[in-house]
Design an enzyme around this catalytic site. Structure first.
Site, mmCIF file in Angstrom:
data_model
loop_
_atom_site.group_PDB
_atom_site.id
_atom_site.type_symbol
_atom_site.label_atom_id
_atom_site.label_comp_id
_atom_site.label_asym_id
_atom_site.label_seq_id
_atom_site.Cartn_x
_atom_site.Cartn_y
_atom_site.Cartn_z
ATOM 1 N N THR A 1 6.643 -0.069 -2.608
ATOM 2 C CA THR A 1 7.141 0.686 -1.455
ATOM 3 C C THR A 1 8.661 0.639 -1.340
ATOM 4 O O THR A 1 9.295 -0.348 -1.764
ATOM 5 C CB THR A 1 6.527 0.115 -0.157
ATOM 6 O OG1 THR A 1 7.238 0.640 0.972
ATOM 7 C CG2 THR A 1 6.618 -1.405 -0.097
ATOM 8 N N TYR B 1 5.659 -7.059 5.542
ATOM 9 C CA TYR B 1 4.954 -6.081 4.706
ATOM 10 C C TYR B 1 5.758 -5.807 3.437
ATOM 11 O O TYR B 1 5.247 -5.925 2.321
ATOM 12 C CB TYR B 1 4.716 -4.782 5.495
ATOM 13 C CG TYR B 1 4.350 -3.613 4.598
ATOM 14 C CD1 TYR B 1 3.113 -3.562 3.970
ATOM 15 C CD2 TYR B 1 5.269 -2.583 4.357
ATOM 16 C CE1 TYR B 1 2.791 -2.497 3.127
ATOM 17 C CE2 TYR B 1 4.955 -1.524 3.523
ATOM 18 C CZ TYR B 1 3.713 -1.489 2.905
ATOM 19 O OH TYR B 1 3.410 -0.447 2.060
HETATM 20 N N1 LIG Z 1 1.153 5.567 2.969
HETATM 21 C C1 LIG Z 1 2.436 5.393 2.629
HETATM 22 O O1 LIG Z 1 3.329 6.147 3.042
HETATM 23 C C2 LIG Z 1 2.814 4.280 1.675
HETATM 24 C C3 LIG Z 1 4.173 4.094 1.384
HETATM 25 C C4 LIG Z 1 4.532 3.069 0.504
HETATM 26 C C5 LIG Z 1 3.553 2.297 -0.096
HETATM 27 N N2 LIG Z 1 2.235 2.475 0.208
HETATM 28 C C6 LIG Z 1 1.242 1.631 -0.460
HETATM 29 O O2 LIG Z 1 0.229 2.448 -0.997
HETATM 30 C C7 LIG Z 1 -1.021 1.800 -0.982
HETATM 31 C C8 LIG Z 1 -2.058 2.704 -0.357
HETATM 32 O O3 LIG Z 1 -1.652 3.088 0.953
HETATM 33 P P1 LIG Z 1 -2.556 4.028 1.833
HETATM 34 O O4 LIG Z 1 -1.667 4.748 2.781
HETATM 35 O O5 LIG Z 1 -3.468 4.808 0.946
HETATM 36 O O6 LIG Z 1 -3.388 2.922 2.661
HETATM 37 P P2 LIG Z 1 -4.943 2.917 3.075
HETATM 38 O O7 LIG Z 1 -5.081 1.874 4.131
HETATM 39 O O8 LIG Z 1 -5.410 4.292 3.358
HETATM 40 O O9 LIG Z 1 -5.651 2.409 1.736
HETATM 41 C C9 LIG Z 1 -5.712 1.046 1.372
HETATM 42 C C10 LIG Z 1 -7.138 0.756 0.932
HETATM 43 O O10 LIG Z 1 -7.225 -0.592 0.482
HETATM 44 C C11 LIG Z 1 -8.447 -1.133 0.956
HETATM 45 N N3 LIG Z 1 -8.269 -2.583 1.009
HETATM 46 C C12 LIG Z 1 -7.363 -3.290 1.737
HETATM 47 N N4 LIG Z 1 -7.487 -4.593 1.504
HETATM 48 C C13 LIG Z 1 -8.475 -4.739 0.592
HETATM 49 C C14 LIG Z 1 -9.071 -5.864 -0.052
HETATM 50 N N5 LIG Z 1 -8.690 -7.120 0.219
HETATM 51 N N6 LIG Z 1 -10.065 -5.655 -0.933
HETATM 52 C C15 LIG Z 1 -10.486 -4.384 -1.205
HETATM 53 N N7 LIG Z 1 -9.970 -3.290 -0.629
HETATM 54 C C16 LIG Z 1 -8.978 -3.469 0.271
HETATM 55 C C17 LIG Z 1 -8.679 -0.485 2.304
HETATM 56 O O11 LIG Z 1 -10.046 -0.494 2.701
HETATM 57 C C18 LIG Z 1 -8.175 0.939 2.057
HETATM 58 O O12 LIG Z 1 -9.202 1.786 1.603
HETATM 59 C C19 LIG Z 1 -0.806 0.487 -0.246
HETATM 60 O O13 LIG Z 1 -0.686 -0.532 -1.196
HETATM 61 C C20 LIG Z 1 0.508 0.699 0.490
HETATM 62 O O14 LIG Z 1 1.190 -0.511 0.666
HETATM 63 C C21 LIG Z 1 1.848 3.452 1.092
#
Ligand SMILES: NC(=O)c1ccc[n+]([C@@H]2O[C@H](COP(=O)([O-])OP(=O)(O)OC[C@H]3O[C@@H](n4cnc5c(N)ncnc54)[C@H](O)[C@@H]3O)[C@@H](O)[C@H]2O)c1
Length: 322
Positions: free
Chosen positions: A113, A137
């Site tokens: 991120t 985070y």
């Molecule tokens: N959305 C954004 O703008 C953004 C920006 C930068 C980075 N990210 C990174 O991208 C990734 C995905 O983000 P997102 O927006 O799709 O989030 P999201 O919450 O929609 O998806 C994360 C998924 O991980 C699963 N999960 C969490 N902990 C878990 C565990 N211990 N075991 C198994 N499954 C688990 C959740 O059930 C969920 O389905 C994350 O790592 C986040 O840090 C997102």
């Protein structure tokens, strides 16, 4: 194997992988993900902390590479319950890396991120900029990157850490889209306000040193992100060295410009209220996206702000009744 593949970005990447001819095996504990978002391969319900289940899944499906999305993502919560974030985002990544090492998988693509950069001094931000996260985070993701570094040095597990800027938008065909709970991202919140599900959108800070005084972010379409993951995977399969790559467009939009785009696309006024700046919100976060273009031969194709908002609005309306 796509950890977190029932979530927002992971599910769009599972779709992109399937379209590129791969078979995505989703590994997700459904803590924040959705069963309906897993449409392009099997869903294995499991937690990152369950090393035995990870190993069994990798063996059962003869997994050749891992795309690791699973993590907790709420910056605010990470500052009231930091242990939860370190346990899942750092501990979970360690557990996964151990399973990867045990089974001999050699390639991993990691969701990192822009929050790893903290308050950048120079914008656009290059990958080599100082990394001084200002919340747990961001630091949990930086620590996970450190783990990747050592598992490369010691076990030759090659990885690409993709540092996303602001993911937004939805699949152009409306099959999947963003459904976070709670929702903290600007575009879905504005759409909720337009649709009458929130009274208004708060615009935090109107005195930033930006042309209209509101904060600037680099919005990247989730389907462009998904495509970058397929390219990163193929870069690793072709023998590429471990690296980190920004995923952004290089162009920022202010909060007012995003609101204007929503008003254009929906033809409705956005109810908004001006508020004070929030502590820890940088004025401008924009990627220098050169490395992704050069190394991965990747260019965003759907990330102009109106295209992003149009796809998000389409998805938002299709879910209007739940
Ligand atoms: N959305 C954004 O703008 C953004 C920006 C930068 C980075 N990210 C990174 O991208 C990734 C995905 O983000 P997102 O927006 O799709 O989030 P999201 O919450 O929609 O998806 C994360 C998924 O991980 C699963 N999960 C969490 N902990 C878990 C565990 N211990 N075991 C198994 N499954 C688990 C959740 O059930 C969920 O389905 C994350 O790592 C986040 O840090 C997102």
């Amino acid at each position: 194997m796509v950890t977190g593949g029932a979530g927002y970005i992971g599910s769009h990447t599972a779709l992109a992988l399937a379209e590129a001819g791969y078979r995505p095996i989703v590994y997700d504990n459904l803590s924040h993900g959705h069963r309906w978002a897993v449409q392009w391969g099997p869903l294995i319900e499991g937690d990152l902390s369950d090393g035995e289940k990870l190993v069994a899944t990798i063996r059962e499906f003869d997994i050749s590479a891992v795309l690791h999305f699973a993590s907790f993502i709420f910056v605010g919560e990470s500052m009231t319950d930091p242990g939860k974030y370190f346990a899942n985002n750092v501990g979970g990544t360690l557990s996964l890396l151990e399973a990867v090492r045990t089974t001999g998988v050699k390639h991993l693509v990691f969701s990192s991120t822009a929050a790893t950069y903290g308050m950048p001094e120079i914008v656009p931000i290059t990958e080599d900029a100082p990394k001084e996260p200002i919340n747990t985070y961001g630091d949990s993701k930086l620590m996970a990157e450190k783990l990747l570094y050592w598992y490369d040095q010691i076990f030759a597990i090659r990885s690409v850490a993709l540092r996303y800027f602001n993911a937004a938008g939805a699949d152009a065909e409306g099959r999947i889209g963003e459904a976070h709970d709670p929702e903290t991202h600007l575009i879905p919140l504005i759409l909720d306000a337009v649709a009458g599900r929130r009274s208004h959108i708060g615009v935090y800070g109107t005195d930033y040193p930006t042309p209209d005084g509101t904060a600037i972010r680099d919005y990247i379409h989730v389907s462009d992100l998904a495509e970058a993951h397929v390219k990163a995977l193929e870069y690793l399969i072709a023998g590429g060295a471990s690296t980190a790559v920004n995923l952004g467009t290089g162009t920022g939009y202010s909060v007012e410009e995003v609101i204007a785009s929503v008003e254009r696309i929906t033809a409705r006024p956005v109810p908004k209220r001006y508020e004070a700046r929030r502590p820890g919100d940088p004025p401008s976060l924009v990627a220098n996206a050169d490395r992704g273009a050069k190394l991965l031969d990747w260019k965003p194709r759907q990330s102009d702000i109106d295209t992003i908002v149009r796809s998000a609005w389409h998805w938002h309306q299709s879910r209007a009744h739940g």
